[in-house]
Design an enzyme around this catalytic site. Structure first.
Site, mmCIF file in Angstrom:
data_model
loop_
_atom_site.group_PDB
_atom_site.id
_atom_site.type_symbol
_atom_site.label_atom_id
_atom_site.label_comp_id
_atom_site.label_asym_id
_atom_site.label_seq_id
_atom_site.Cartn_x
_atom_site.Cartn_y
_atom_site.Cartn_z
ATOM 1 N N LYS A 70 -3.910 39.796 -16.931
ATOM 2 C CA LYS A 70 -2.774 39.215 -17.659
ATOM 3 C C LYS A 70 -2.882 38.690 -19.053
ATOM 4 O O LYS A 70 -3.965 38.225 -19.411
ATOM 5 C CB LYS A 70 -1.981 37.937 -16.880
ATOM 6 C CG LYS A 70 -0.826 37.505 -17.573
ATOM 7 C CD LYS A 70 -0.325 36.092 -16.595
ATOM 8 C CE LYS A 70 0.641 35.457 -17.188
ATOM 9 N NZ LYS A 70 1.275 34.377 -16.046
ATOM 10 N N SER A 139 6.150 35.288 -15.564
ATOM 11 C CA SER A 139 5.294 35.637 -16.608
ATOM 12 C C SER A 139 4.048 36.389 -16.032
ATOM 13 O O SER A 139 3.497 37.208 -17.068
ATOM 14 C CB SER A 139 4.745 34.438 -17.094
ATOM 15 O OG SER A 139 3.847 33.606 -16.453
ATOM 16 N N SER A 163 4.899 31.708 -11.092
ATOM 17 C CA SER A 163 4.587 33.104 -11.640
ATOM 18 C C SER A 163 3.471 33.934 -11.195
ATOM 19 O O SER A 163 3.011 35.143 -11.703
ATOM 20 C CB SER A 163 4.082 32.815 -13.298
ATOM 21 O OG SER A 163 5.455 32.335 -14.041
#
Length: 420
Positions: A70, A139, A163
């Site tokens: 991420k 996210s 998330s």
């Protein structure tokens, strides 16, 4: 969207260990899948080139594992912009601690997956691999979509409200939110320091458990035979928000666990648990406004409107109200611990229902807030599909520190749902 078959990390590691494949071959296959599908899926912000991956190859238990990260976690060899134009072309000097651990264990950091701006309150270009008109989730959307579309065997994400669990449910893959601070968040751009939790995505529960075991050094691998559990079916005061498909998925999951020999009991939400769920949002808003104070003071005009609104709301929360929310959270954590006197694991919804349409937002984290503020381990297990053909997910939860138990319960449910 025509994705690839799920990429089992467990099977990949076995292929490499047995000599039937090699780390570079597995990495090349991942690059080929990304090249073929990601121009449409848009799960990656940037991808490492083959030359750099080849040069950085090293032995280790994760050799050959193409790992997506991420774009909230620092990487020394790939730009890290935290999903924000404020940090365009930002190149950290060092990896985040979790990324450094993964590299040291042999993983190939194949690219940075798409995140929302500073992991909060903005849209993403990433598509849901099971329905392009629908959101891929919150996210960690890029990580969930990349694994859900079969591009990768695993990816790193983070959760502050929902998330990991919610995008995993929307994208039809396994999401593992460990106990708070089990995996390091050093080198991750913070939003709410008392909530931010690093976690993992994988194609199946044994793969998530194996990756968690290797990265954390704690025993988590799934045994061949899992004893039945006492399962608490969590009855929330917000269950009226549940989509009919999610109600059916929860009931079906409970029946399958009962068929496996588990005892099922209802757990009703108490005042303290409801208050802790409500407190999570106030804590997140207050801490987010502090964490991103510099960005808000000096670059407010460049922040997306949704994020700026959230930071402004957080800045308006008085410290006394924040302290009150923290007290409610502590009381809720004690109450969550007491739940496990009556049960071994808890079964709860991962989201209100299937992924909503993109124009309706990224989904509601209401069903994740309590478990995040409690810091307990959670595993999303894919649990069928809605009438529209979209994935549904349910969450297995265990007591703080009992990550192996949460994964074992999730593996048992996964096997039962597959054995139809």
């Amino acid at each position: 969207m025509a994705g690839f078959a799920p990429q089992s990390l467990t099977a990949l590691i076995e292929r490499v260990a047995s000599g039937r494949s090699s780390p570079m071959r597995e990495t090349d296959r991942a690059l080929e899948r990304i090249t073929a599908l990601d121009p449409e899926l848009r799960s990656f912000a940037r991808v490492a080139d083959r030359a750099s991956l080849s040069a950085s190859m090293r032995d280790g238990p994760l050799a050959g594992v193409a790992l997506g990260v991420k774009d909230l976690f620092d990487t020394f060899d790939l730009e890290t912009d935290y999903g924000s134009p404020l940090y365009a072309r930002h190149r950290p000097r060092a990896d985040a601690a979790l990324v450094a651990q993964a590299r040291a264990l042999g993983a190939a950091i194949i690219g940075k997956t798409v995140t929302t701006e500073f992991a909060h309150a903005s849209d993403v270009p990433t598509l849901n691999p099971h329905g392009a008109a629908h959101t891929p989730g919150a996210s960690s959307a890029g990580s969930a979509a990349a694994v859900g579309a079969g591009l990768l065997p695993a990816a790193i994400g983070s959760q502050t409200a929902g998330s990991i669990i919610r995008p995993a449910a929307f994208c039809g893959t396994v999401g593992f939110k460990p106990s708070f601070r089990l995996l390091p968040t050093v080198g991750m751009k913070p939003f709410a320091w008392s909530l931010d939790t690093a976690g993992l995505f994988a194609a199946d529960v044994p793969s998530a458990a194996l990756l968690g075991d290797i990265l954390s050094g704690r025993p988590m691998r799934i045994a061949d035979d899992t004893p039945p559990f006492r399962v608490g079916l969590y009855r929330s005061r917000i269950d009226h928000l549940l989509h009919p498909g999610m109600i059916d998925a929860m009931a079906h999951a409970a029946r399958r666990l009962e068929r496996a020999g588990c005892d099922i009991l209802d757990i009703d939400e108490t005042d303290a648990l409801a208050a802790a769920r409500d407190a999570q949002e106030r804590i997140q808003l207050f801490e987010g406004a502090v964490s991103l104070l510099h960005e808000r003071r000096y670059h407010a005009e460049q922040l997306n409107a949704g994020l700026l609104s959230v930071l402004t709301a957080g800045a308006a929360i008085a410290p006394a109200d924040y302290d009150s929310a923290r007290r409610a959270a502590r009381a809720g954590r004690r109450e969550v611990t007491r739940l496990f006197e009556a049960c071994d694991i808890i079964l709860a919804p991962s989201a209100p229902g299937p992924a909503p349409l993109r124009q309706d937002g990224m989904g509601d984290p209401a069903f994740n807030r309590l478990w995040t503020v409690a810091g307990v381990p959670c595993v999303n297990v894919p649990a069928g599909r809605s009438r529209e053909g979209l994935p549904l997910g349910v969450t297995i939860i265990a007591r703080f520190g009992q990550d192996a138990r949460a994964l074992a319960g999730a593996a048992l449910l996964e096997r039962q749902l597959q054995d139809l």
